[in-house]
Scaffold this active site. Structure first.
Site, PDB file in Angstrom:
ATOM      1  N   GLN A   1       0.827  -1.209   0.000  1.00  0.00           N
ATOM      2  CA  GLN A   1       0.000   0.000   0.000  1.00  0.00           C
ATOM      3  C   GLN A   1       0.864   1.262   0.000  1.00  0.00           C
ATOM      4  O   GLN A   1       0.320   2.366  -0.036  1.00  0.00           O
ATOM      5  CB  GLN A   1      -0.905   0.009   1.238  1.00  0.00           C
ATOM      6  CG  GLN A   1      -1.925  -1.111   1.261  1.00  0.00           C
ATOM      7  CD  GLN A   1      -2.783  -1.126   2.519  1.00  0.00           C
ATOM      8  OE1 GLN A   1      -2.882  -2.150   3.168  1.00  0.00           O
ATOM      9  NE2 GLN A   1      -3.409   0.002   2.865  1.00  0.00           N
TER      10      GLN A   1
ATOM     11  N   ARG B   1      -9.063  -0.922   8.027  1.00  0.00           N
ATOM     12  CA  ARG B   1      -9.981   0.230   7.905  1.00  0.00           C
ATOM     13  C   ARG B   1     -10.028   1.034   9.183  1.00  0.00           C
ATOM     14  O   ARG B   1     -11.093   1.237   9.763  1.00  0.00           O
ATOM     15  CB  ARG B   1     -11.379  -0.296   7.583  1.00  0.00           C
ATOM     16  CG  ARG B   1     -11.630  -0.437   6.083  1.00  0.00           C
ATOM     17  CD  ARG B   1     -13.059  -0.766   5.803  1.00  0.00           C
ATOM     18  NE  ARG B   1     -13.526   0.029   4.672  1.00  0.00           N
ATOM     19  CZ  ARG B   1     -13.879  -0.474   3.498  1.00  0.00           C
ATOM     20  NH1 ARG B   1     -13.817  -1.764   3.278  1.00  0.00           N
ATOM     21  NH2 ARG B   1     -14.322   0.294   2.537  1.00  0.00           N
TER      22      ARG B   1
ATOM     23  N   GLU C   1     -12.894   4.526   5.364  1.00  0.00           N
ATOM     24  CA  GLU C   1     -12.871   3.831   6.657  1.00  0.00           C
ATOM     25  C   GLU C   1     -14.088   4.143   7.519  1.00  0.00           C
ATOM     26  O   GLU C   1     -14.414   3.390   8.443  1.00  0.00           O
ATOM     27  CB  GLU C   1     -11.584   4.177   7.399  1.00  0.00           C
ATOM     28  CG  GLU C   1     -10.394   3.542   6.718  1.00  0.00           C
ATOM     29  CD  GLU C   1      -9.074   4.115   7.189  1.00  0.00           C
ATOM     30  OE1 GLU C   1      -8.139   3.325   7.363  1.00  0.00           O
ATOM     31  OE2 GLU C   1      -8.970   5.323   7.376  1.00  0.00           O
TER      32      GLU C   1
HETATM   33  N1  MCN Z   1     -14.167   9.101  -2.761  1.00  0.00           N
HETATM   34  C1  MCN Z   1     -15.042   9.967  -3.388  1.00  0.00           C
HETATM   35  N2  MCN Z   1     -15.404  11.130  -2.755  1.00  0.00           N
HETATM   36  C2  MCN Z   1     -14.963  11.429  -1.510  1.00  0.00           C
HETATM   37  C3  MCN Z   1     -14.108  10.520  -0.854  1.00  0.00           C
HETATM   38  C4  MCN Z   1     -13.715   9.368  -1.525  1.00  0.00           C
HETATM   39  O1  MCN Z   1     -15.484   9.676  -4.491  1.00  0.00           O
HETATM   40  N3  MCN Z   1     -15.316  12.550  -0.902  1.00  0.00           N
HETATM   41  C5  MCN Z   1     -13.681   7.902  -3.476  1.00  0.00           C
HETATM   42  C6  MCN Z   1     -12.211   8.092  -3.829  1.00  0.00           C
HETATM   43  O2  MCN Z   1     -12.042   8.775  -5.010  1.00  0.00           O
HETATM   44  C7  MCN Z   1     -11.704   6.676  -3.858  1.00  0.00           C
HETATM   45  C8  MCN Z   1     -12.545   5.980  -2.806  1.00  0.00           C
HETATM   46  O3  MCN Z   1     -13.715   6.783  -2.628  1.00  0.00           O
HETATM   47  O4  MCN Z   1     -11.923   6.108  -5.125  1.00  0.00           O
HETATM   48  C9  MCN Z   1     -11.831   5.878  -1.448  1.00  0.00           C
HETATM   49  O5  MCN Z   1     -11.216   7.092  -1.165  1.00  0.00           O
HETATM   50  P1  MCN Z   1     -10.611   7.499   0.270  1.00  0.00           P
HETATM   51  O6  MCN Z   1     -11.681   7.579   1.264  1.00  0.00           O
HETATM   52  O7  MCN Z   1      -9.741   8.677   0.050  1.00  0.00           O
HETATM   53  O8  MCN Z   1      -9.690   6.247   0.692  1.00  0.00           O
HETATM   54  P2  MCN Z   1      -8.362   5.703  -0.011  1.00  0.00           P
HETATM   55  O9  MCN Z   1      -8.502   5.735  -1.464  1.00  0.00           O
HETATM   56  O10 MCN Z   1      -7.176   6.322   0.603  1.00  0.00           O
HETATM   57  O11 MCN Z   1      -8.432   4.185   0.385  1.00  0.00           O
HETATM   58  C10 MCN Z   1      -7.924   3.689   1.610  1.00  0.00           C
HETATM   59  C11 MCN Z   1      -9.024   3.023   2.385  1.00  0.00           C
HETATM   60  C12 MCN Z   1      -8.476   2.239   3.502  1.00  0.00           C
HETATM   61  S1  MCN Z   1      -7.429   3.008   4.571  1.00  0.00           S
HETATM   62  C13 MCN Z   1      -8.798   0.923   3.663  1.00  0.00           C
HETATM   63  S2  MCN Z   1      -8.225   0.158   5.047  1.00  0.00           S
HETATM   64  C14 MCN Z   1      -9.618   0.246   2.701  1.00  0.00           C
HETATM   65  C15 MCN Z   1     -10.504   1.160   1.967  1.00  0.00           C
HETATM   66  O12 MCN Z   1      -9.800   2.222   1.512  1.00  0.00           O
HETATM   67  N4  MCN Z   1      -9.103  -0.772   1.974  1.00  0.00           N
HETATM   68  C16 MCN Z   1      -9.795  -1.201   0.855  1.00  0.00           C
HETATM   69  N5  MCN Z   1     -11.359   0.591   1.089  1.00  0.00           N
HETATM   70  C17 MCN Z   1     -10.969  -0.530   0.409  1.00  0.00           C
HETATM   71  N6  MCN Z   1     -11.670  -0.973  -0.660  1.00  0.00           N
HETATM   72  C18 MCN Z   1     -11.213  -2.037  -1.347  1.00  0.00           C
HETATM   73  N7  MCN Z   1     -11.919  -2.471  -2.410  1.00  0.00           N
HETATM   74  N8  MCN Z   1     -10.068  -2.683  -0.999  1.00  0.00           N
HETATM   75  C19 MCN Z   1      -9.354  -2.296   0.071  1.00  0.00           C
HETATM   76  O13 MCN Z   1      -8.233  -2.910   0.396  1.00  0.00           O
HETATM   77 CU1  CUM Z   2      -5.637   1.079   9.076  1.00  0.00          CU
HETATM   78  S1  CUM Z   2      -6.386   0.126   7.489  1.00  0.00           S
HETATM   79 MO1  CUM Z   2      -6.333   1.418   5.989  1.00  0.00          MO
HETATM   80  O1  CUM Z   2      -5.562   2.630   6.864  1.00  0.00           O
HETATM   81  O2  CUM Z   2      -5.168   0.888   4.996  1.00  0.00           O
END
Ligand code: MCN
Ligand code: CUM
Length: 801
Positions: free
Chosen positions: A238, A385, A755
């Protein structure tokens, strides 16, 4: 304030045409996955590649008396058997952890937990390697294991980490099994409020050790080119750039000669942030043997040794007035970290962001104390998460809100309404040091209460209780902290937690863009393109998003802690705006007008007040690579490194209704209504998918997942026969909703979301299960709420035979 903006119907024609921000654009990454054409680490097959398998300890705590490799080495097809002795000359028998501790790569003199890596076999294929590990003879002298963290600091407790004792047999900490003690807030101030407060409540709870268990286990392929001196590592990571920095510093190969590639990843959930011994062994073996080496775990190895989450013993206390308005909060935690402190989290935060435990509430004074200890268990603590312990923090405060409501005889919703931070109080400084950027908690909870008809549910529950039926209504109103983070308070190994985007527009107006993050299923290739589409007016389908190759992507800290949207998406927007600024210069030159006379109209620059005088971004792109006037530099590219000024604080209001079977203790989730606010929504469909996923994982944790240990330190539940992974059969139906409170400091107003559903749903489930028994005086029940545990509670209450 209209909290329901950003609906798809409100989008402009251009936005819909280019599939920009706000559109439920279909996921571009899915066609290859549904056709089975994903390229995962285990799909990487290189000429001459050999395989690693691990000899692992059957004991939780033992001294290694001897290791005999001879029989294994005699097996045809075996190339090498490595032990700590072999890695010692390279100083690679131990490696640094991301939490400033060290972890044995291969057990050095003793083993610290069951399934720890003791020796590595390298063979022609994985089957020979599997046979060979059976032939490695290890003689152990069993030591008493330390399993119960509450026994870790008593006199005469087994010492987990003798390697940390100095030559006088002493450690810096008060006890050798103590890793840290962290306290935040005003201890005396909190105490004095508690002494005088009219109402106080206290509850102790355990948040069990759980494991995210993604579809794909962890693995890597290391390939060292002895001629060029280059090392390529394909790895389920990651955070590929962080891996590159660590691998470079461990191996002595410069970062420019180390290439880390995260190909398709079958789920990460925080489990794939850290660096595992198998990776180091594969890299060393590749350098020594001069051929590619693959290491891929099986499921039991995965569940037993890689990053798990939680394992927090928490005591919450609230002091309040007679109306239930909170005057002070006190939280004490004992954290079981296992044998090495290898939490993958920002350096400065020994217990992550546990100090977000003041939640969504206006709490004048608070105090948090966390003690982390070693035990003879696998290392880990932040995955799944979690955004660095916010899951535990939300659990303890939400449970305590329920306990307080119960004590005062008000509803779970009412106690929250009385204590929420008010909309006009934002930005709000919490008693434990965070600044909540924005929110509207009252509105959100009210919307949910209206949607489910909360008063009617309470009425129904009253009737059911009179009939002796068990119905529970759970509430959770959480605030998340995501987007690690401002470099002033977040770094990993000294590297600040900014993130990055590089965007290149080609002469035909199409685009390639690269980020320092890496999708593991979140749909970045779809959503980042939407941001660029909105900022530049280019069709999303003409925008290629690439992540995960450190040779091409700008340095970034990766995807976890829901940081991609708060941090990297901001970099994307800013880089796109830089391109737009240059396009403005070009447009002005092309039309021989001043830049000031131009107006940006979604996909073109138009001269104000002169209809028809305009240049589309596509026309500008074509010119940008030709002969340019006024000494303008060719090309349309931009790179942005974004250091966020603050975290983002998404929030939500969840209500869960359960019915519990009085005969079996089985809980049926009748209804689950989840309202999330993540500010500006980039792709509503992807958000909904993330929420469904997070709720389902929350359900798994609340109702079945746990990794317990027996008295000898044997891990129980480390196969999918025992470890609960809900399927469509068990999973309840989810109802989702949203409000939109944009982040005031994010260029798009967006907050992370991924999350939230996990963090928010788990306490909501517990709230509902406990609520089913609250009229009988029950204030708390520990997870997982399996039928058996619930049945035991009913038996205790005399509800069943
Ligand atoms: N998004 C959006 N509008 C927002 C916020 C987010 O459209 N206001 C969309 C983003 O563009 C992105 C998705 O939602 O495509 C997730 O965005 P975000 O909340 O920024 O999270 P990350 O992309 O940084 O993903 C990390 C997060 C974490 S920490 C874990 S744990 C987790 C999660 O994502 N692991 C996942 N969701 C997962 N989903 C899948 N399928 N697989 C994982 O391993
Ligand atoms: Cu602590 S699970 Mo996500 O932050 O990759």
């Amino acid at each position: 304030q209209d909290l329901n903006t950003n609906e798809e119907g409100d989008l402009s024609e251009v936005t819909k045409r280019v599939q920009g921000i706000g559109c439920s654009r279909k996921r571009k990454e899915d066609p290859k996955f549904v056709q089975g054409r994903g390229q995962y680490v285990d799909d990487v097959k290189l000429p001459g590649m050999v395989f690693v398998d691990m000899v692992r300890s059957p004991y939780a705590h033992a001294r290694i008396v001897s290791i005999n490799k001879e029989k294994a080495l005699a097996l045809p097809g075996v190339h090498a058997v490595l032990t700590a002795e072999d890695l010692k000359p390279l100083n690679l028998h131990w490696m640094p952890t991301l939490a400033a501790d060290k972890q044995a790569v291969l057990a050095d003199e003793k083993v610290h937990f069951q399934y720890q890596e003791v020796a590595a076999v390298i063979a022609d294929d994985r089957y020979i390697a599997a046979d060979a590990i059976e032939l490695v003879e290890v003689e152990y002298e069993i030591l008493p294991p330390l399993v119960d963290p509450y026994q870790s600091m008593v006199d005469g407790a087994p010492i987990v980490r003798d390697d940390l004792l100095d030559e006088h047999g002493e450690v810096e900490q008060s006890h050798p099994n103590k890793i840290f003690e962290w306290d935040v807030g005003d201890k005396e101030g909190t105490e004095s409020v508690f002494e005088k407060a009219p109402v106080t409540v206290k509850e102790t709870m355990y948040y069990p050790r759980v494991h995210p268990s993604p579809l794909e286990t962890c693995g890597c392929v290391a390939s060292f080119d002895p001629v060029k001196g280059n090392l390529t590592v394909y790895v389920t990571s990651q955070a590929p750039h962080v891996v590159r920095t660590v691998v470079s510093s461990l191996s002595g190969i410069s970062e420019s000669k180390v290439r880390v590639i995260s190909p398709d990843i079958g789920g990460g959930f925080g489990n794939k942030v850290g660096i595992y011994p198998g990776y180091v062994v594969a890299i060393v073996a590749s350098i020594v043997l001069g051929r590619p080496v693959k290491f891929v775990e099986n499921r039991t190895e995965h569940l037993s040794t890689t990053a798990w989450a939680r394992d927090y013993f928490m005591t919450g206390e609230i002091a309040a007035d007679e109306q239930g308005r909170i005057q002070a909060l006190r939280v004490n935690v004992l954290g079981d970290h296992g044998a090495f402190n290898s939490q993958a989290q920002p350096t400065k935060w020994p217990a992550g962001f546990m100090n977000i435990c003041t939640g969504s509430y206006d709490i004048p004074v608070a105090y948090l104390n966390v003690v982390g200890v070693y035990t003879n268990k696998a290392p880990g603590g932040v995955a799944y998460r979690c955004s660095f312990r916010v899951t535990e923090a939300v659990y303890v405060i939400e449970r305590m809100m329920d306990v307080l409501a119960h004590k005062l005889g008000v509803s779970l919703a009412e106690i929250r309404m009385r204590n929420f931070v008010k909309p006009e109080q934002f930005p709000y400084d919490t008693a434990l040091g965070w600044q909540l950027d924005s929110g509207n908690y009252h509105f959100a909870l009210q919307k949910v209460m209206d949607a489910v008809d909360y008063p009617a549910l309470l009425e129904e529950q009253k009737v059911k209780r009179e009939n002796g039926e068990l119905m529970g209504i759970g509430v959770c109103t959480f605030t998340e902290i995501v987007g690690a983070g401002p470099t002033r308070n977040c770094d990993i190994l000294g590297i600040g937690m900014f993130d990055s985007a590089e965007i290149r527009m080609h002469p035909d107006g199409s685009i390639i863009a690269r980020m320092g993050t890496i999708s593991q299923g979140q749909g970045h290739a779809t959503t980042y393109a939407q941001i660029i589409a909105t900022e530049l007016g280019v069709d999303s389908d003409l925008i290629t998003i690439e992540e995960g190759d450190t040779d091409t992507a700008p340095y970034g800290l990766g995807t976890y802690g829901s940081r991609s949207t708060p941090v990297a998406a901001a970099a994307v927007a800013k880089a796109a705006r830089e391109i737009r600024a240059k396009a403005r210069k070009l447009a002005a030159a092309m039309m021989e007008v001043s830049e000031d006379s131009l107006e940006w109209q979604e996909d073109r620059f138009a001269v104000k007040g002169v209809p028809g005088m305009e240049k589309t971004i596509k026309e500008i792109a074509a010119v940008s690579y030709g002969q340019l006037p006024n000494g303008i530099e060719p090309g349309l590219e931009a790179v942005n490194y974004y250091d966020p000024p603050n975290f983002t604080y998404p929030f939500g209001a969840y209500i869960c209704v359960v019915d519990i079977d009085k005969g079996t203790g089985e809980t049926k989730v009748r209804r689950f209504y989840a309202l999330d606010d993540c500010g500006t929504r980039i792709n509503p469909m992807i958000i909904e998918g993330q929420i469904h996923g997070g709720l389902t994982e929350g359900y798994a944790v609340a109702f079945g997942q746990e990794l317990p240990f027996d008295a000898d330190g044997n891990i129980l539940g480390n196969t999918l026969m025992d470890y609960f992974i809900p399927t469509a059969v068990e999973t309840p139906k989810w109802e989702t909703d949203h409000t939109v409170t944009p982040s005031p400091h994010h260029p798009l107003g967006a907050k992370g979301v991924a999350e939230s559903p996990h963090v928010g749903s788990i306490p909501c489930f517990t709230s509902a299960v406990v609520d089913a028994f609250s009229h009988l005086g029950v204030t708390h029940m520990d997870m997982p709420h399996t039928a058996y545990r619930t049945w035991r509670e009913m038996k205790k209450l005399g509800l069943t035979q």
